[in-house]
Design an enzyme around this catalytic site. Structure first.
Site, short mmCIF file in Angstrom:
data_model
loop_
_atom_site.label_atom_id
_atom_site.label_comp_id
_atom_site.label_asym_id
_atom_site.label_seq_id
_atom_site.Cartn_x
_atom_site.Cartn_y
_atom_site.Cartn_z
N GLY A 35 0.84 -1.20 0.00
CA GLY A 35 0.00 0.00 0.00
C GLY A 35 0.87 1.25 0.00
O GLY A 35 1.84 1.32 0.75
N ASP A 82 -0.24 1.50 8.28
CA ASP A 82 -0.82 0.62 9.31
C ASP A 82 -0.04 0.62 10.63
O ASP A 82 -0.57 0.25 11.66
CB ASP A 82 -0.89 -0.83 8.79
CG ASP A 82 -1.75 -0.94 7.54
OD1 ASP A 82 -2.60 -0.06 7.33
OD2 ASP A 82 -1.57 -1.91 6.78
N GLY A 120 -6.00 0.08 8.46
CA GLY A 120 -5.01 -0.50 9.36
C GLY A 120 -4.86 -2.00 9.18
O GLY A 120 -4.13 -2.65 9.93
N ARG A 121 -5.59 -2.55 8.23
CA ARG A 121 -5.58 -4.00 8.00
C ARG A 121 -5.88 -4.74 9.31
O ARG A 121 -6.89 -4.45 9.94
CB ARG A 121 -4.26 -4.44 7.38
CG ARG A 121 -4.37 -5.81 6.75
CD ARG A 121 -3.69 -5.96 5.43
NE ARG A 121 -2.29 -5.58 5.44
CZ ARG A 121 -1.49 -5.78 4.41
NH1 ARG A 121 -1.94 -6.36 3.33
NH2 ARG A 121 -0.25 -5.40 4.45
N GLU A 148 -15.91 8.34 21.97
CA GLU A 148 -16.60 7.73 23.12
C GLU A 148 -16.23 6.25 23.24
O GLU A 148 -16.28 5.68 24.32
CB GLU A 148 -18.12 7.86 22.95
CG GLU A 148 -18.70 9.17 23.49
CD GLU A 148 -18.11 10.41 22.84
OE1 GLU A 148 -17.94 10.40 21.61
OE2 GLU A 148 -17.80 11.38 23.57
P1 ADP Z 1 2.68 -4.18 2.73
O1 ADP Z 1 4.10 -4.26 2.36
O2 ADP Z 1 2.14 -2.78 2.69
O3 ADP Z 1 2.38 -4.91 4.01
P2 ADP Z 1 1.54 -6.46 1.23
O4 ADP Z 1 1.31 -7.30 2.42
O5 ADP Z 1 0.47 -6.43 0.20
O6 ADP Z 1 1.81 -4.91 1.58
O7 ADP Z 1 2.90 -6.94 0.57
C1 ADP Z 1 3.41 -6.30 -0.58
C2 ADP Z 1 4.05 -7.31 -1.47
O8 ADP Z 1 5.15 -7.94 -0.79
C3 ADP Z 1 3.16 -8.49 -1.87
O9 ADP Z 1 2.29 -8.17 -2.92
C4 ADP Z 1 4.20 -9.49 -2.31
O10 ADP Z 1 4.71 -9.19 -3.59
C5 ADP Z 1 5.31 -9.25 -1.27
N1 ADP Z 1 5.13 -10.23 -0.19
C6 ADP Z 1 4.20 -10.22 0.80
N2 ADP Z 1 4.30 -11.31 1.57
C7 ADP Z 1 5.31 -12.05 1.05
C8 ADP Z 1 5.87 -13.32 1.37
N3 ADP Z 1 5.41 -14.05 2.40
N4 ADP Z 1 6.90 -13.76 0.61
C9 ADP Z 1 7.37 -13.03 -0.42
N5 ADP Z 1 6.86 -11.85 -0.79
C10 ADP Z 1 5.85 -11.35 -0.08
O1 F6P Z 2 -1.59 -1.60 4.15
C1 F6P Z 2 -2.17 -0.37 3.86
C2 F6P Z 2 -3.65 -0.53 3.61
O2 F6P Z 2 -4.19 0.73 3.32
C3 F6P Z 2 -4.44 -1.20 4.74
O3 F6P Z 2 -4.74 -0.31 5.79
C4 F6P Z 2 -5.67 -1.68 4.00
O4 F6P Z 2 -6.25 -2.78 4.66
C5 F6P Z 2 -5.09 -2.09 2.67
O5 F6P Z 2 -3.87 -1.37 2.50
C6 F6P Z 2 -6.00 -1.82 1.51
O6 F6P Z 2 -5.41 -2.38 0.39
P1 F6P Z 2 -5.78 -1.98 -1.10
O7 F6P Z 2 -5.24 -0.61 -1.34
O8 F6P Z 2 -5.08 -3.01 -1.92
O9 F6P Z 2 -7.27 -2.00 -1.20
#
Ligand code: ADP
Ligand code: F6P
Length: 323
Positions: A11, A127, A170-171, A187
């Site tokens: 994100g 987040d 915030g996921r 509240e």
């Molecule tokens: P953020 O980095 O904001 O938490 P994501 O969880 O969507 O966002 O992760 C971003 C990218 O990182 C994923 O689309 C994927 O390409 C890579 N990624 C996430 N988890 C893994 C994993 N377990 N192993 C390898 N790459 C990962």
């Molecule tokens: O990780 C950032 C975030 O904005 C989270 O808070 C939310 O759950 C998610 O990304 C939304 O993802 P997308 O932009 O793929 O809908």
């Protein structure tokens, strides 16, 4: 000459551009070549690299989003995808990679690092769920955007004696909701980390009504079992008990698209610069973040093995302050 690459992943977060700028200009200052990778790990797999000069990052420090583009890339979660990415880096003679992103992105960075490639992560996600940084790039701006919305909602809520459910992003992490709730004078606050009975919220809203409050505000994290939709459905059957009429606002991506404030620009600048320094010292497999106010590097292995929780004592504080 050393050639390095930088990408933004997951994100987007306000301040990512300031981090890219810091990486590019600090890297150039070392006499290195800096390449930007477009659209996160997707661009890494496809070999979508662009050379970055000092002028390419001019005028971006104040802009939200990321000029490099970001992506969720399922292919990078596979070994085949990561091998393709590694091949691209080697073909382009890149000898170091900086990954600006959150939890998932740093998990990917760790995996690439385990394959022997020098990677340094920069902590960036709204987040604030990333171990190794007390606060990540984008959080402060996203929080301020949520607060601006909350302040406005309170104005109209007071005019109509209404209760508002405000859902923030915030996921799976309740940090944004908790902080927005405290700073916005809510509240009640509902976060994923603590199971909340909707009955308790109903009782709190009723009590606020009976204390003569002109409005009531409940800040709900999107990842909570009873998020805005769940609570609204529950309360539909019990509206009359609340005293207040109920309205729901889901802030969604509005929180992510803002221009970075001073805090995020400075944090991003410090972390981006530090990432280059670590690479220049030959230190990698690390995440740079802010711990006790200092820029600190934490091994990516430690980052991915640990979960960061919001300070749950603050939930009780939010309750006490909602008198
Ligand atoms: P953020 O980095 O904001 O938490 P994501 O969880 O969507 O966002 O992760 C971003 C990218 O990182 C994923 O689309 C994927 O390409 C890579 N990624 C996430 N988890 C893994 C994993 N377990 N192993 C390898 N790459 C990962
Ligand atoms: O990780 C950032 C975030 O904005 C989270 O808070 C939310 O759950 C998610 O990304 C939304 O993802 P997308 O932009 O793929 O809908």
């Amino acid at each position: 000459m050393k050639r390095i690459a930088v990408l933004t992943s997951g994100g987007d977060a306000p301040g990512m551009n300031a981090a890219i700028r810091a990486v590019v200009r600090t890297g150039l200052d070392k006499g290195w070549e800096v390449f930007g990778v477009r659209h996160g790990y997707t661009g890494l797999i496809r070999g979508d690299f662009i050379p970055m000069g000092a002028r390419d990052v001019g005028g971006i420090i104040q802009r939200g989003g990321t000029v490099l583009g970001s992506a969720r890339c399922p292919e990078f979660k596979t070994e085949e995808g990561r091998l393709k990415a590694l091949n691209q880096l080697q073909e382009q003679n890149v000898s170091g990679l900086i990954v600006i992103g959150g939890n998932g992105s740093q998990t990917g960075a760790h995996m690439l690092s385990q394959m022997g490639f020098p990677v340094v992560g920069v902590a960036s996600t709204i987040d604030n769920d990333l171990y190794g940084s007390e606060i990540t790039i984008g959080v402060d701006t996203a929080l301020n955007i949520a607060l601006e919305a909350i302040d406005r909602l309170k104005v109209t809520a007071s005019s109509h004696q209404r209760a508002f459910l405000v859902e923030v992003m915030g996921r799976d992490c309740g940090y944004l909701a908790l902080m927005a709730g405290i700073a916005g004078g809510a509240e009640a606050v509902v976060i994923p980390e603590v199971e909340t009975d909707p009955e308790t919220i109903a009782t709190e809203l009723r009590a606020a009504y009976e204390r003569g409050k002109a409005h009531a505000l409940v800040v709900v994290a999107e990842g909570a079992r009873y998020n805005a939709e769940g609570l609204a459905r529950y309360f539909q059957k019990h509206q009359e008990r609340l005293g207040f009429e109920l309205r729901v606002t889901v802030l969604g991506h509005v929180q992510r698209g803002g221009a970075p404030g001073a805090f995020d620009r400075l944090l991003a600048t410090r972390l981006g610069t530090a990432a280059i320094e670590y690479l220049s010292w030959g230190e990698h497999g690390l995440l740079v973040g802010l711990l006790k106010g200092e820029v600190t590097a934490t091994p990516l292995a430690e980052v991915v093995a640990n979960k960061k929780l919001p300070d749950l004592h603050l939930l009780e504080l939010a309750r006490v302050l909602a008198k």
